[in-house]
Design a protein around this motif. Structure first.
Motif, PDB file in Angstrom:
ATOM      1  N   VAL B  49       0.852  -1.189   0.000  1.00 17.87           N
ATOM      2  CA  VAL B  49       0.000   0.000   0.000  1.00 17.87           C
ATOM      3  C   VAL B  49       0.887   1.238   0.000  1.00 17.87           C
ATOM      4  N   ASN B  50       0.742   2.049  -1.003  1.00 10.84           N
ATOM      5  CA  ASN B  50       1.531   3.276  -1.143  1.00 10.84           C
ATOM      6  C   ASN B  50       3.028   2.987  -1.002  1.00 10.84           C
ATOM      7  N   LEU B  65     -11.618  -1.828   1.282  1.00 10.28           N
ATOM      8  CA  LEU B  65     -11.894  -0.529   1.903  1.00 10.28           C
ATOM      9  C   LEU B  65     -11.753  -0.597   3.424  1.00 10.28           C
ATOM     10  N   LEU B  68      -8.132  -1.034   4.548  1.00 13.49           N
ATOM     11  CA  LEU B  68      -7.375   0.221   4.490  1.00 13.49           C
ATOM     12  C   LEU B  68      -7.742   1.130   5.663  1.00 13.49           C
ATOM     13  N   ARG B  69      -9.025   1.297   5.896  1.00 18.04           N
ATOM     14  CA  ARG B  69      -9.483   2.273   6.894  1.00 18.04           C
ATOM     15  C   ARG B  69      -9.337   1.765   8.317  1.00 18.04           C
ATOM     16  N   THR B  77      -9.317   7.225   2.235  1.00 18.32           N
ATOM     17  CA  THR B  77     -10.307   6.560   1.386  1.00 18.32           C
ATOM     18  C   THR B  77     -11.625   6.500   2.151  1.00 18.32           C
ATOM     19  N   CYS B  89     -14.941   5.420  -2.438  1.00 14.44           N
ATOM     20  CA  CYS B  89     -13.929   4.450  -2.007  1.00 14.44           C
ATOM     21  C   CYS B  89     -12.899   4.143  -3.094  1.00 14.44           C
ATOM     22  N   VAL B  91      -9.862   3.544  -5.234  1.00 17.30           N
ATOM     23  CA  VAL B  91      -8.404   3.481  -5.069  1.00 17.30           C
ATOM     24  C   VAL B  91      -7.820   2.916  -6.365  1.00 17.30           C
ATOM     25  N   ARG B  97      -8.136   2.042 -11.480  1.00 21.65           N
ATOM     26  CA  ARG B  97      -9.052   2.482 -10.418  1.00 21.65           C
ATOM     27  C   ARG B  97     -10.152   1.444 -10.217  1.00 21.65           C
ATOM     28  N   SER B 100     -13.050   0.125  -3.874  1.00 26.76           N
ATOM     29  CA  SER B 100     -12.456  -0.749  -2.851  1.00 26.76           C
ATOM     30  C   SER B 100     -13.509  -1.388  -1.950  1.00 26.76           C
ATOM     31  N   THR B 115      -3.553   4.705  -2.518  1.00 21.64           N
ATOM     32  CA  THR B 115      -4.688   5.460  -1.986  1.00 21.64           C
ATOM     33  C   THR B 115      -4.367   6.950  -2.109  1.00 21.64           C
ATOM     34  N   CYS B 149      -8.549  10.129  -7.049  1.00 17.53           N
ATOM     35  CA  CYS B 149      -8.011   8.846  -7.555  1.00 17.53           C
ATOM     36  C   CYS B 149      -8.621   8.516  -8.908  1.00 17.53           C
TER      37      CYS B 149
END
Lengths: 316, 210
Positions: B49-50, B65, B68-69, B77, B89, B91, B97, B100, B115, B149
């Protein structure tokens, strides 16, 4: 969402065998429709078989001069493939008329064929629905049925098959290739793939238990002018009220398939002989035996007028 | 913004409320549903991730989603509809794209996820972030991470020659026009109605790079 166990399948045949063997199993590919339904507990699989790693994601020429589209080819990639854009423009147009950019990036060719209806009574778990809960009745009949089917429907169900892609596949005479749990393959003409509801609307396709779609093949290109029109309540990202796809040849002959009106992509080959006589004559044959509701009888007129517009565009 | 540990943050209140609800409803749910389906199945998954490798053990039901959150604390996101209808959402996974909310985290073994936090930072904004600010491409800001995004991906999709519903020709290279961008952004809803400014921001970025 109900809890489920999860596995990644290694081969198509192994996936099919696992799906037959494991109680409550379902395949998952793009997941864009299945997960939506799982969150609403309309689908409650106990086991998910992830088929994304199977490698059946390529578009390859067939010996007959057509194309074999792997089941996992994403809708964006199928619509953007230059061979599809050049020789099967109707398919690109239909795909691009459906869903959103994000969804097309994830949704697969096989999943698109298998997507469930968007009938509001199928989605509302407080309502009777023979498709969601066999034997419970159909709240759509006598309910708010504006978006629902006008032909091929039954006393048990008036839901429509919502795929744009399937309309193009039907006009193009596609074939659905599968593998069964015993490892044998079979080919199902697209015309026979989606079933009419009759008394068993919960059985939507010709697939057997555990049977996995591996590809969709297109015969060699038929040429002609390809046009797809989708009529909907907003200009983008909405399901069709009516959609019409045509392939028209220079001599005036052609093919017509219609979406948004029936439990399957709707095509009546015999009505295509009337193409030189115009939209009214073709629509009469296409829609013979229609049983619209008060709310959706406008679709009969809309099919005829949309076909008229599509033919005018195709003939320049 | 700094909160001391005794100041209730909006997020803290929401999390606390959710826990209370869960505690009071769990026994009732268990009484109705056969036990087999209530048992969580945990699976391991590893993705990037990133630019950073992340390893998680998750309930199989966890969407990308929520991973990630709730598990990686990347709350940029947003969860809007949670059904793929709003685009909040959005990403970028392996350069594409996606929503998520409509994909399971365990399905992303080995994937590379970007993200909004990976596109730019407050100190070093992505050109699209800067353009959204310059053109007032938002009001409340809730849909903005998804819009950005998506906007970044839309310009990439046009450059890669992917046609759209409004492309006049299927075989020509699509152009970066207002009409094209509006069609391609239809999977991102903005309740504040900042659409025209979002399209302006996208045109600005497209022009800079052209």
């Amino acid at each position: 969402m109900k809890a489920f166990s999860y596995e990644r399948a290694r081969t198509p045949a192994a996936a099919a065998a696992a799906a037959e063997r494991t109680p409550g199993a379902k395949f998952i590919a793009g997941g864009t429709n299945l997960l939506d339904l799982m969150k609403l507990q309309i689908e409650t699989p106990q086991h998910l078989i992830d088929v994304n790693g199977l490698g059946i994601d390529k578009i390859e020429p067939t010996p007959e001069g057509g194309l074999r589209i792997g089941a996992l080819v994403r809708n964006t990639d199928l619509a953007a493939d230059m061979r599809i854009r050049r020789d099967y423009g109707l398919l690109s147009r239909a795909l691009l008329a459906g869903a959103s950019g994000q969804l097309r990036n994830k949704a697969t060719t096989a999943g698109n064929l298998l997507q469930r209806t968007r009938c509001p009574y199928f989605y509302d778990t407080n309502q009777a629905c023979n498709k969601r809960k066999p034997g419970s009745g159909c709240a759509a009949i006598g309910g708010f049925s504006r978006s629902l089917g006008v032909i091929g429907v039954s006393d048990a169900c008036i839901a429509t098959q919502p795929s744009d892609m399937a309309v193009a596949m039907r006009a193009l005479d596609a074939t659905v290739e599968t593998v069964r749990p015993d490892g044998t393959a079979r080919a199902i003409p697209i015309a026979d793939f989606h079933r009419l509801p009759g008394a068993t609307p919960h059985i939507e396709t010709a697939l057997g238990k555990g049977e996995l779609i591996t590809a969709v093949t297109l015969p060699k290109p038929v040429g002609g002018t390809h046009v797809y029109h989708k009529v909907r309540d907003r200009a983008s990202y909405a399901f069709a009220l009516v959609s019409v796809g045509v392939i028209v040849q220079k001599d005036g002959s052609g093919r017509v398939a219609v979406g948004g009106i029936a439990p399957k992509p709707w095509r009546v080959e015999a009505s295509e002989a009337d193409l030189p006589r115009g939209a009214k004559a073709v629509a009469a044959g296409l829609l013979a035996g229609a049983k619209p509701t008060h709310d959706n009888q406008f679709k009969l007129t809309l099919v005829e007028r949309t076909l008229g517009a599509v033919l005018a565009e195709a003939r320049g | 913004m700094d909160f001391d540990e005794f100041t209730p943050s909006r997020r803290g209140v929401i999390v606390g409320g959710a826990v209370t609800v869960a505690v009071t409803t769990v026994p009732a749910v268990e009484a109705q549903v056969p036990r087999k389906q209530t048992m969580a199945h945990i699976e391991k998954v590893a993705f990037e991730v990133n630019g950073k490798r992340r390893e998680l053990a998750l309930d199989t039901r966890t969407t990308l989603l929520d991973a990630l959150r709730e598990h990686l604390d990347l709350t940029g996101t947003k969860k809007g509809c949670d059904h793929g209808q709003c685009g909040a959402c959005t990403v970028i996974v392996d350069g594409r794209r996606i929503n998520s909310c409509l994909t399971l985290a365990v399905m992303h073994e080995g994937d590379s996820i970007t993200t909004i936090e990976g596109l730019g930072t407050p100190e070093k904004l992505h050109p699209m972030q800067a353009a959204f600010i310059r053109h007032d491409g938002y009001q409340c800001g809730y849909c903005t991470p998804g819009q950005i995004c998506s906007a970044v991906s839309v310009l990439d999709e046009i450059r890669r020659g992917i046609p759209s519903h409004v492309s006049a020709s299927l075989t020509d290279q699509p152009q970066i026009t207002n009409f094209e961008m509006r069609e391609r952004m239809s999977g991102n809803i903005c309740r504040c109605g900042a659409y025209s400014n979002i399209a302006e921001a996208m045109a600005d970025v497209a022009g800079e790079k052209a």
